[in-house]
Design an enzyme around this catalytic site. Structure first.
Site, PDB file in Angstrom:
ATOM      1  N   ALA A 107      43.542  19.775  -5.337  1.00  0.00           N
ATOM      2  CA  ALA A 107      43.199  20.168  -6.759  1.00  0.00           C
ATOM      3  C   ALA A 107      42.895  21.498  -6.583  1.00  0.00           C
ATOM      4  CB  ALA A 107      43.158  19.257  -7.869  1.00  0.00           C
ATOM      5  N   ARG A 113      35.783  29.089  -0.375  1.00  0.00           N
ATOM      6  CA  ARG A 113      35.110  30.005   0.620  1.00  0.00           C
ATOM      7  C   ARG A 113      36.499  30.782   0.160  1.00  0.00           C
ATOM      8  NH1 ARG A 113      34.502  24.297   3.268  1.00  0.00           N
ATOM      9  NH2 ARG A 113      35.787  23.670   1.400  1.00  0.00           N
ATOM     10  N   GLN A 161      43.904  16.795 -11.664  1.00  0.00           N
ATOM     11  CA  GLN A 161      42.558  17.057 -11.915  1.00  0.00           C
ATOM     12  C   GLN A 161      41.930  17.256 -12.402  1.00  0.00           C
ATOM     13  OE1 GLN A 161      40.904  17.170  -7.800  1.00  0.00           O
ATOM     14  NE2 GLN A 161      38.969  15.768  -8.480  1.00  0.00           N
ATOM     15  N   ASP A 209      44.961  21.354   2.462  1.00  0.00           N
ATOM     16  CA  ASP A 209      44.949  22.977   3.108  1.00  0.00           C
ATOM     17  C   ASP A 209      45.084  22.548   5.344  1.00  0.00           C
ATOM     18  OD1 ASP A 209      42.762  21.088   3.670  1.00  0.00           O
ATOM     19  OD2 ASP A 209      40.971  22.451   3.327  1.00  0.00           O
ATOM     20  N   GLY A 216      33.274  17.198   9.305  1.00  0.00           N
ATOM     21  CA  GLY A 216      32.670  15.810   8.103  1.00  0.00           C
ATOM     22  C   GLY A 216      32.817  15.427  10.006  1.00  0.00           C
ATOM     23  N   ASN A 235      36.159  14.063  10.960  1.00  0.00           N
ATOM     24  CA  ASN A 235      37.285  14.052  10.163  1.00  0.00           C
ATOM     25  C   ASN A 235      38.193  15.485   9.790  1.00  0.00           C
ATOM     26  OD1 ASN A 235      38.623  12.940   8.412  1.00  0.00           O
ATOM     27  ND2 ASN A 235      36.713  12.904   6.544  1.00  0.00           N
ATOM     28  N   TYR A 252      74.564  56.484  -8.174  1.00  0.00           N
ATOM     29  CA  TYR A 252      73.907  56.672 -10.174  1.00  0.00           C
ATOM     30  C   TYR A 252      73.648  57.797 -10.672  1.00  0.00           C
ATOM     31  CZ  TYR A 252      69.630  55.477 -12.274  1.00  0.00           C
ATOM     32  OH  TYR A 252      68.901  54.958 -13.335  1.00  0.00           O
TER      33      TYR A 252
HETATM   34  C1  UD1 Z   1      36.676  17.943   4.174  1.00  0.00           C
HETATM   35  C2  UD1 Z   1      35.783  15.905   3.992  1.00  0.00           C
HETATM   36  C3  UD1 Z   1      35.750  16.044   5.768  1.00  0.00           C
HETATM   37  C4  UD1 Z   1      36.572  17.383   6.768  1.00  0.00           C
HETATM   38  C5  UD1 Z   1      37.786  17.987   6.261  1.00  0.00           C
HETATM   39  C6  UD1 Z   1      38.981  18.088   6.726  1.00  0.00           C
HETATM   40  C7  UD1 Z   1      35.070  15.500   2.155  1.00  0.00           C
HETATM   41  C8  UD1 Z   1      34.242  15.037   1.000  1.00  0.00           C
HETATM   42  N1  UD1 Z   1      35.547  15.894   2.902  1.00  0.00           N
HETATM   43  O1  UD1 Z   1      35.599  18.719   3.556  1.00  0.00           O
HETATM   44  O2  UD1 Z   1      34.881  15.083   6.026  1.00  0.00           O
HETATM   45  O3  UD1 Z   1      36.094  16.604   8.044  1.00  0.00           O
HETATM   46  O4  UD1 Z   1      37.824  17.768   5.067  1.00  0.00           O
HETATM   47  O5  UD1 Z   1      39.487  19.324   6.855  1.00  0.00           O
HETATM   48  O6  UD1 Z   1      36.265  14.609   1.885  1.00  0.00           O
HETATM   49  N2  UD1 Z   1      40.512  18.562  -2.832  1.00  0.00           N
HETATM   50  C9  UD1 Z   1      40.722  17.945  -4.467  1.00  0.00           C
HETATM   51  N3  UD1 Z   1      39.728  17.657  -5.226  1.00  0.00           N
HETATM   52  C10 UD1 Z   1      39.048  17.767  -5.190  1.00  0.00           C
HETATM   53  C11 UD1 Z   1      38.143  18.152  -4.398  1.00  0.00           C
HETATM   54  C12 UD1 Z   1      38.944  18.681  -3.190  1.00  0.00           C
HETATM   55  O7  UD1 Z   1      42.088  17.425  -4.746  1.00  0.00           O
HETATM   56  O8  UD1 Z   1      38.292  17.783  -6.377  1.00  0.00           O
HETATM   57  C13 UD1 Z   1      41.424  18.534  -2.031  1.00  0.00           C
HETATM   58  C14 UD1 Z   1      41.122  20.265  -2.003  1.00  0.00           C
HETATM   59  O9  UD1 Z   1      41.762  21.219  -2.733  1.00  0.00           O
HETATM   60  C15 UD1 Z   1      41.436  20.384  -0.058  1.00  0.00           C
HETATM   61  C16 UD1 Z   1      41.375  18.928   0.099  1.00  0.00           C
HETATM   62  O10 UD1 Z   1      41.040  18.128  -0.827  1.00  0.00           O
HETATM   63  O11 UD1 Z   1      42.950  20.528   0.074  1.00  0.00           O
HETATM   64  C17 UD1 Z   1      39.698  18.977   0.729  1.00  0.00           C
HETATM   65  O12 UD1 Z   1      38.512  19.865   0.593  1.00  0.00           O
HETATM   66  P1  UD1 Z   1      37.975  20.127   0.867  1.00  0.00           P
HETATM   67  O13 UD1 Z   1      37.272  21.263  -0.165  1.00  0.00           O
HETATM   68  O14 UD1 Z   1      38.865  22.159   1.470  1.00  0.00           O
HETATM   69  O15 UD1 Z   1      36.841  19.672   1.565  1.00  0.00           O
HETATM   70  P2  UD1 Z   1      35.978  20.168   3.156  1.00  0.00           P
HETATM   71  O16 UD1 Z   1      35.222  20.583   2.460  1.00  0.00           O
HETATM   72  O17 UD1 Z   1      36.959  21.122   4.151  1.00  0.00           O
HETATM   73 CA    CA Z   2      39.031  21.879   3.967  1.00  0.00          CA
END
Ligand code: UD1
Ligand code: CA
Length: 501
Positions: A13, A18, A76, A106, A143, A173, A391
């Protein structure tokens, strides 16, 4: 065999702040596919009872990408964090699911086999949660997995919340987990937005489970590159490079030679037969299928093209949505725009553009030609500079050329028009009417020669001081022509020399 107790939740979502893009993050591409499609394709072999994608930014576009794969979406809105995203997903999860794989949208390098191993480890340990972790060289941004002294998992700490000592932890993570749902759901209710972004982090569920005394495991990915998440353009480029390398390795394993492989781009859906050779700088895109024993020379770009066995594509050719039968050759510098069919051993050469045409067996069009909406019969030779004028400003009209026809150089075929089998068309003709089989079609101005004209002119020029004719102003050129005519005794009245020559 399916896994009726398993659901999959893809988190997709987020906007991807970035990336600084108008396009939602998961719609960006790496390795020839959108990120979201990579995630879906990694999950499909698990044969879960359902795959649910949490969508938000550009929800309709993301849904359009995943729906063909049987993925359901939940919206969401607003996006309040990864923990909140799983809360939202819950309403689409069947009550009969006992486990869920949660993964980010991602991370395009994640393999199905790794997800399979994660589920197996989770089932074997009977854990409440199993985290897919990885040890990587540069863990910043991710993380980290915090472990107790006995090695058990204590928590996940987000990069922004790390203490100076925790910064050294290299186990990260991946944001891919297997959860036992009856243990997860109560924890999600207890998440609090106690972080800089004021979001509900799924990562906080790990510490909550541990506080309840639950078993939490982390299994390390055997290949750390799989966990690469694409938060920035640089991450996308890195993922793209790794995915492209994987695809080239697969193609080389199938018996294909790739020269300077790092310069070659091959889309995921492409297949190539054994003993084909691919030179540097080639791109094979879309649904391209290349047969065995082909040569694709440097700088050529093929998209949605079928090459049968033994086809040669010479340098810098651009071929799109076309079919080249066995032994056909194209290039150098050929452009097949779309819907071209070249039958066996047909050949097109330098600066030849073809669109929506069929070139029969052994047809040759080797130089500087445009064929559009044309059918060319087998064995026909199309001379240099031939143009189908397809043409008329309103409509596209067909040109039909028979078998064993000879089209002389610099012919314009004004369509609709037909040239019958075995006919000849004289060089330089503008063909506006059909040419019957075995006839000669000739349509051009007649030539007339002026005997001695050039010699007389040279004499005249010499008399005037030897300046080259072309450097003279128009007025004096005219004069010298008249003088040249005068210099030659006229037997009978001659026509003025044609200026068009
Ligand atoms: C997240 C993890 C981090 C991990 C990293 C790995 C959390 C808080 N952090 O960080 O520990 O090391 O991934 O790549 O989970 N998304 C939603 N709804 C939201 C927020 C995010 O669907 O409200 C989705 C995003 O589209 C994305 C995924 O969740 O596909 C991860 O979100 P992102 O913002 O990329 O998290 P990171 O900061 O990378
Ligand atoms: Ca990410």
């Amino acid at each position: 065999m399916g896994s009726p107790d398993l659901s999959v939740i893809i988190l997709a979502a987020g906007r991807g702040t970035r990336l600084k893009s108008a396009l939602a993050k998961v719609l960006h591409r790496a390795g020839g596919r959108t990120l979201i499609e990579h995630a879906v394709l990694a999950c499909r072999p698990l044969k879960a009872r359902e795959i649910v994608a949490v969508v938000g930014h550009q929800a309709e576009e993301v849904e359009a990408r995943v729906a063909p794969h049987g993925v359901r979406t939940v919206v969401q809105q607003p996006q309040r964090g990864t923990g909140h995203a799983v809360v939202v997903a819950r309403r689409a999860i069947s009550s009969r699911a006992k486990l869920a794989i949660v993964l980010p949208g991602d991370a395009p390098l994640l393999r199905s086999t790794t997800l399979g191993a994660l589920i197996r480890a989770h089932r074997e340990s009977g854990a409440a949660a199993t985290i897919l972790s990885a040890e990587i060289e540069n863990p910043s941004g991710y993380g980290r997995i915090l472990r107790n002294e006995d090695g058990s998992v204590a928590a996940i700490v987000e990069d922004s919340a790390l203490s100076p000592e925790q910064r050294a932890i290299r186990e990260i993570n991946s944001s891919t987990y297997c959860f036992t749902l009856e243990k997860l759901w109560p924890c999600l209710g207890a998440l609090r937005p106690k972080n800089a972004h004021r979001e509900l982090y799924l990562t906080d569920a790990i510490a909550l489970l541990r506080q309840k005394g639950e078993n939490v495991q982390a299994v390390m990915a055997s290949d750390a590159e799989e966990v690469l998440g694409c938060n920035t353009r640089a991450d996308l480029a890195a993922a793209d490079a790794l995915l492209r390398r994987r695809k080239r390795a697969e193609i080389m394993d199938a018996g294909v030679t790739i020269e300077l492989p790092e310069t070659v781009v091959i889309d995921p859906g492409v297949t190539v037969g054994a003993d084909t050779r691919i030179e540097p700088g080639v791109q094979l895109l879309g649904k391209t299928r290349v047969g065995a024993n082909c040569v694709i020379r440097t700088g050529s770009i093929l998209s949605d093209v079928v090459l049968e066995d033994g086809v040669v594509v010479k340098p810098y050719s651009i071929l799109h949505a076309s079919h080249l039968a066995r032994g056909a050759q194209a290039g150098p510098f050929t452009h097949l725009r779309a819907e071209v069919r070249m039958e066996e051993n047909a050949r097109v050469g330098n600066f030849v553009e073809v669109k929506k045409s069929v070139l029969g067996e052994g047809v040759k069009a080797m130089h500087l030609t445009y064929l559009g909406d044309a059918r060319v019969g087998s064995g026909t030779n199309v001379g240099a500079g031939t143009i189908t004028c397809n043409y008329d400003g309103t409509r596209k009209n067909p040109t039909t050329i028979g078998k064993r026809v000879f089209i002389g150089s610099d012919t314009a075929l004004v369509a609709p028009v037909r040239v019958g089998d075995g006919a000849y068309v004289a060089a330089g003709s503008v063909i506006t009417e059909n040419v019957p089989p075995n006839a000669l079609g000739i349509a051009r101005g007649r030539q007339s020669n002026k005997p001695g004209w050039a010699a007389a002119r040279r004499r005249e020029v010499a008399r005037q001081g030897g300046r080259a004719a072309s450097s003279k102003p128009a007025k004096s050129r005219k004069k010298s022509r008249r003088a040249a005519r005068r210099a030659k005794p006229r037997r009978k009245k001659q026509r003025r020399p044609s200026r068009r020559r």
